[in-house]
Each structure stands twice: as structure tokens, then as C-alpha cells.
Design a protein around this motif. Structure first.
Motif, mmCIF file in Angstrom:
data_model
loop_
_atom_site.group_PDB
_atom_site.id
_atom_site.type_symbol
_atom_site.label_atom_id
_atom_site.label_comp_id
_atom_site.label_asym_id
_atom_site.label_seq_id
_atom_site.Cartn_x
_atom_site.Cartn_y
_atom_site.Cartn_z
ATOM 1 N N LYS A 68 5.780 -7.413 0.036
ATOM 2 C CA LYS A 68 7.158 -6.928 0.209
ATOM 3 C C LYS A 68 7.388 -6.367 1.609
ATOM 4 O O LYS A 68 8.502 -6.419 2.124
ATOM 5 C CB LYS A 68 7.474 -5.847 -0.830
ATOM 6 C CG LYS A 68 7.673 -6.383 -2.222
ATOM 7 C CD LYS A 68 7.954 -5.248 -3.185
ATOM 8 C CE LYS A 68 8.121 -5.772 -4.610
ATOM 9 N NZ LYS A 68 8.328 -4.682 -5.578
ATOM 10 N N GLU A 69 6.335 -5.810 2.224
ATOM 11 C CA GLU A 69 6.468 -5.208 3.558
ATOM 12 C C GLU A 69 6.075 -6.170 4.678
ATOM 13 O O GLU A 69 6.020 -5.782 5.840
ATOM 14 C CB GLU A 69 5.637 -3.924 3.621
ATOM 15 C CG GLU A 69 6.174 -2.882 2.661
ATOM 16 C CD GLU A 69 5.744 -1.476 2.982
ATOM 17 O OE1 GLU A 69 5.063 -1.252 3.999
ATOM 18 O OE2 GLU A 69 6.110 -0.582 2.196
ATOM 19 N N GLN A 110 -1.458 2.682 8.462
ATOM 20 C CA GLN A 110 -0.733 1.698 7.650
ATOM 21 C C GLN A 110 -1.467 1.444 6.339
ATOM 22 O O GLN A 110 -0.840 1.304 5.287
ATOM 23 C CB GLN A 110 -0.544 0.385 8.416
ATOM 24 C CG GLN A 110 0.324 -0.605 7.657
ATOM 25 C CD GLN A 110 0.581 -1.880 8.427
ATOM 26 O OE1 GLN A 110 -0.260 -2.330 9.205
ATOM 27 N NE2 GLN A 110 1.744 -2.476 8.203
#
Length: 139
Positions: A68-69, A110
Motif C-alpha cells: 500500500k505504501e 522506515q
């Protein structure tokens, strides 16, 4: 909740018995670990089964969040450590989990962000939230 899938397993004999899934895909003996006062042996135990299930579910949640990212993941590894110990509040036992998460090729900040988001999204994490201690350990 409307169930999309139901997993069913039947157990005979508790921690020193056996179990089989309704589709026959899983059939195994259970053995009480020596650390819990049992004989040990070649059977599995509920903690190992929970660790495998949680780890698989969490890694899938992580892949979903990364997709999704727009983050491409490679060779992710999730080691799910399920601990059982005494519960001082009632003299029984309780569980705790540590998820060791390796996300190669992604910087630490991240990786930690993705890991936290996956923990918020994972059905196993949702089920355990507020019930047992779960530690995320991004390696």
C-alpha cells in the motif's frame, strides 16, 4: 463479524494428546515441553503453533502495508517468539510474544514504521492487543 473462513481443529488429550484439522492438512502429536514439567518429545505444543500462526499472519500484514505504501520488500523474516510463564495474579500461566522482524534493504526508521503499521493491521495483533504483552523488535 461475518466469517470469510473458519479453521477447525479437534484436540484429544490436551497438551500430551494430538490434534487434526477438519480438512486433514494438519495432524500431529502434542508433547508437554520439559520446561513445563513434561517429558518433551517429538510432538509440537500450543506455543509453537501460536508462534507459527502469528508469524505468518504478521508477515502477510507487513507485506500488505508495504504494498500500500509502495515499498518493495525482499527476503523479509519474522521470528515469532511465544513465551509462557507464571501469572502471579492467579497462580496460572500467561503468554507474551516478541516479534523479531528483519526487513532487508529498508532503512531502520522506515522498517520500524512499517512494522508498527503492520502490528496495527494484523488480525493476530488485534486479537492479542490489551490481552498479552507483544514486543516488536525490528532488527
Amino acid at each position: 463479524m461475518k466469517a470469510l473462513y473458519t479453521a477447525t481443529a479437534t484436540v484429544h488429550g490436551g497438551r500430551e494428546g494430538s490434534f487434526e484439522s477438519s480438512d486433514g492438512a494438519l495432524k500431529h502429536n502434542l508433547s508437554m515441553p520439559k520446561e513445563l514439567g513434561g517429558p518433551g518429545g517429538t510432538g509440537t505444543n500450543p506455543e509453537q503453533l501460536f508462534a507459527a500462526g502469528y508469524g505468518a499472519c504478521y508477515e502477510s500484514a507487513l507485506a500488505n502495508i508495504a504494498r500500500k505504501e509502495g515499498v518493495k520488500l525482499q527476503e523479509v523474516e519474522v521470528t515469532s517468539n511465544v513465551m509462557i510463564g507464571k501469572d502471579d495474579s492467579d497462580g496460572g500461566f500467561k503468554l507474551a510474544v516478541r516479534l523479531d522482524v528483519k526487513i532487508p534493504g529498508v532503512d531502520k526508521a522506515q522498517a520500524e514504521d512499517l512494522a508498527k503499521k503492520a502490528h496495527a493491521f494484523c488480525p493476530y495483533s488485534k486479537a492479542t492487543r490489551g490481552n498479552i504483552e507483544v514486543e516488536l523488535n525490528v532488527i
